[in-house]
Design a protein around this motif. Structure first.
Motif, short mmCIF file in Angstrom:
data_model
loop_
_atom_site.label_atom_id
_atom_site.label_comp_id
_atom_site.label_asym_id
_atom_site.label_seq_id
_atom_site.Cartn_x
_atom_site.Cartn_y
_atom_site.Cartn_z
N GLY A 151 0.85 -1.19 0.00
CA GLY A 151 0.00 0.00 0.00
C GLY A 151 0.88 1.23 0.00
N ALA A 152 0.39 2.33 -0.56
CA ALA A 152 1.22 3.52 -0.68
C ALA A 152 0.41 4.79 -0.52
CB ALA A 152 1.91 3.53 -2.05
N VAL A 153 1.06 5.82 0.00
CA VAL A 153 0.46 7.15 0.04
C VAL A 153 1.40 8.14 -0.63
CG1 VAL A 153 -0.90 6.75 2.12
CG2 VAL A 153 1.39 7.71 2.33
N PHE A 154 0.83 9.13 -1.26
CA PHE A 154 1.59 10.24 -1.84
C PHE A 154 1.47 11.42 -0.88
CE2 PHE A 154 1.91 14.13 -4.35
CZ PHE A 154 3.07 13.90 -5.09
N LEU A 155 2.60 11.97 -0.49
CA LEU A 155 2.62 13.11 0.41
C LEU A 155 3.13 14.36 -0.32
CD1 LEU A 155 4.28 11.52 3.60
CD2 LEU A 155 1.84 11.73 3.09
N ARG A 156 2.57 15.49 0.00
CA ARG A 156 3.04 16.76 -0.54
C ARG A 156 3.17 17.77 0.58
NH1 ARG A 156 -0.98 20.28 -0.01
NH2 ARG A 156 -3.16 19.54 -0.16
N ALA A 157 3.98 18.79 0.36
CA ALA A 157 4.10 19.86 1.35
C ALA A 157 2.82 20.68 1.36
CB ALA A 157 5.29 20.75 1.00
N GLY A 158 2.40 21.06 2.57
CA GLY A 158 1.19 21.86 2.68
C GLY A 158 1.11 22.55 4.03
N ASP A 159 -0.08 23.04 4.33
CA ASP A 159 -0.32 23.77 5.58
C ASP A 159 -0.67 22.79 6.70
OD1 ASP A 159 -1.84 25.28 7.65
OD2 ASP A 159 -1.56 26.93 6.25
N PRO A 160 -0.10 22.97 7.89
CA PRO A 160 -0.41 22.06 9.01
C PRO A 160 -1.89 22.03 9.39
CG PRO A 160 1.55 23.36 9.49
CD PRO A 160 0.94 23.95 8.25
N ALA A 161 -2.65 23.06 9.02
CA ALA A 161 -4.05 23.12 9.42
C ALA A 161 -4.98 22.48 8.40
CB ALA A 161 -4.47 24.58 9.65
N GLU A 162 -4.47 22.08 7.23
CA GLU A 162 -5.37 21.54 6.21
C GLU A 162 -5.63 20.05 6.40
OE1 GLU A 162 -3.91 20.89 2.06
OE2 GLU A 162 -2.12 21.96 2.80
N ASP A 163 -6.74 19.60 5.85
CA ASP A 163 -7.07 18.18 5.92
C ASP A 163 -5.98 17.37 5.24
OD1 ASP A 163 -9.37 18.97 7.13
OD2 ASP A 163 -10.74 18.30 5.53
N GLY A 164 -5.63 16.23 5.85
CA GLY A 164 -4.59 15.38 5.31
C GLY A 164 -3.22 15.61 5.91
N ALA A 165 -3.03 16.70 6.65
CA ALA A 165 -1.73 16.99 7.25
C ALA A 165 -1.44 16.01 8.38
CB ALA A 165 -1.70 18.42 7.79
N LEU A 166 -0.25 15.39 8.36
CA LEU A 166 0.16 14.45 9.40
C LEU A 166 0.61 15.21 10.63
CD1 LEU A 166 2.20 11.94 7.20
CD2 LEU A 166 -0.13 11.65 8.06
N ARG A 167 0.02 14.85 11.78
CA ARG A 167 0.34 15.57 13.02
C ARG A 167 0.37 14.59 14.20
NH1 ARG A 167 -3.65 19.59 14.57
NH2 ARG A 167 -5.23 18.29 13.60
N GLY A 168 1.02 14.99 15.27
CA GLY A 168 1.00 14.20 16.50
C GLY A 168 1.78 12.91 16.42
N LEU A 169 2.86 12.88 15.65
CA LEU A 169 3.63 11.65 15.49
C LEU A 169 4.21 11.18 16.82
CD1 LEU A 169 5.04 9.58 13.53
CD2 LEU A 169 7.00 11.15 13.56
N HIS A 170 4.09 9.88 17.08
CA HIS A 170 4.68 9.27 18.27
C HIS A 170 5.34 7.97 17.86
CE1 HIS A 170 4.55 6.46 21.77
NE2 HIS A 170 5.14 7.50 22.34
N LEU A 171 6.63 7.78 18.21
CA LEU A 171 7.36 6.56 17.89
C LEU A 171 8.01 6.02 19.15
CD1 LEU A 171 9.23 7.70 14.64
CD2 LEU A 171 7.09 6.40 14.78
N GLY A 172 8.12 4.68 19.23
CA GLY A 172 8.77 4.07 20.40
C GLY A 172 9.39 2.74 20.04
N SER A 173 10.28 2.26 20.93
CA SER A 173 10.91 0.95 20.71
C SER A 173 11.39 0.37 22.03
CB SER A 173 12.09 1.07 19.74
OG SER A 173 13.18 1.74 20.36
#
Length: 336
Positions: A165-187
């Motif tokens: 599966g794949a997604v296409f990402l583009r640069a944009g405004d943090p407030a617009e729909d589709g913007a990735l936010r709140g990333l959390h990673l752990g190990s």
């Protein structure tokens, strides 16, 4: 526009699974198992597997092509492939995938975080877009675990399937729909033995001794993995939601790695979100590792279960141990 003024925005989505389907009844002809045994423990009825000569890269190219089509473009500045079953140990699979997509000359690399690979790849790629290092990117999750399973192990053979599966990402405004936010990673590397292929790497090869056949196959300590997956995914999803100011009731959909139907139910209970808000396709495709999350996204978007404007959290857990999550408001797009 960089940093806080710039975000990675989901603008395209594509998916692909190989044509060959293996049902539970077909597995039961070769292994000591049954449709009822598999369904009751995993929720899986069938899975797709690659044909002889087919590879992870082949699936990644198909999914990537569809994501580009969905985004209405034929170009990207960067290609990132999340996989634990690369076409070869060396080199990475991504450069060849990029070339086959007509993207020769762009940055391309693999991310290996097993079933959390897609979330990790989204995080790394989003950071590159936010920094200004890339304007557009193709993030592909692809795995062919059928190639590393012990053919006599009824447990792992029943669980895993192949896909991309794949997604296409583009640069944009943090407030617009589709913007990735709140990333959390752990190990937690102290528990790396819970999910592994013991042979084939430098640790085993440096001994100069031939690998035992069993060590060349994927292994997993099911009960421990179940407990860790529920605990880690639930906590990560909550961390992402809290960072975005979303209460449990505010989340419209939680799209998790499709490890096991019972794990999804347990996470739903722990985060206090109704199970019907957890899209799932595990019954039809099984556990597709790094491909899992984007395959669910594609299915849910095509069926209308995932709609523009919904608040969505993506979450994964896998070998390493690794886990992670990220949030977005789902954009209006057509699956390629």
């Amino acid at each position: 526009m960089r940093g806080a003024d710039r975000a990675a925005v989901v603008a395209g989505l594509g998916a692909w699974v190989p044509q060959t389907v293996v049902t539970n009844d077909e597995l039961a002809l070769r292994l000591d198992t049954s449709d009822e045994w598999i369904r009751s423990r995993t929720g899986i009825a069938r899975r797709h597997v690659i044909a002889p000569g087919e590879s992870t890269g082949d699936l990644a190219v198909e999914a990537g092509h569809r994501a580009l089509k969905s985004a209405g473009t034929g170009t990207a500045d960067l290609v990132v492939v999340a996989t634990s079953t690369p076409d070869r140990p060396c080199p990475a699979t991504a450069p060849e995938v990029a070339s086959r997509l007509g993207l020769t000359g762009v940055g391309a690399f693999d991310v290996a975080a097993v079933c959390t690979g897609f979330v990790y790849a989204l995080g790394v790629t989003a950071a590159l877009i936010e920094s200004g290092a890339a304007r557009t990117a193709l993030v592909i999750g692809a795995d062919t675990f059928s190639t590393i399973l012990n053919p006599t192990d009824r447990t792992t053979r029943a669980i895993f399937g192949d896909g991309a599966g794949a997604v296409f990402l583009r640069a944009g405004d943090p407030a617009e729909d589709g913007a990735l936010r709140g990333l959390h990673l752990g190990s937690d590397g102290t528990r790396s033995e819970l999910i592994e292929v013991a042979a084939g790497g430098s640790r085993q090869r440096s001994t100069g001794l031939p690998a035992e056949e069993a060590a060349t196959y994927f292994t997993m300590e099911g009960r421990s993995v179940f407990a860790e997956a529920v605990r880690r995914m639930a906590a990560s999803v909550q961390t992402t939601a809290e960072s975005l100011g979303w209460a449990s009731g505010d989340i419209d959909r939680i799209v998790l790695h499709q490890a096991n139907a019972r794990i999804l139910a347990a996470v739903a209970d722990r985060v206090d979100v109704p199970l019907e808000r957890f899209p799932s396709n595990i019954e039809r495709v099984g556990n597709t590792v790094a491909a899992s999350i984007p395959l669910v996204l594609a299915d849910a978007a095509e069926s209308g279960e995932l709609r523009a404007g919904q608040r969505v959290v993506l979450g994964g857990f896998g070998g390493g141990l690794t886990w992670g999550s990220v949030g977005l408001v789902w954009p209006g797009l057509t699956v390629g």
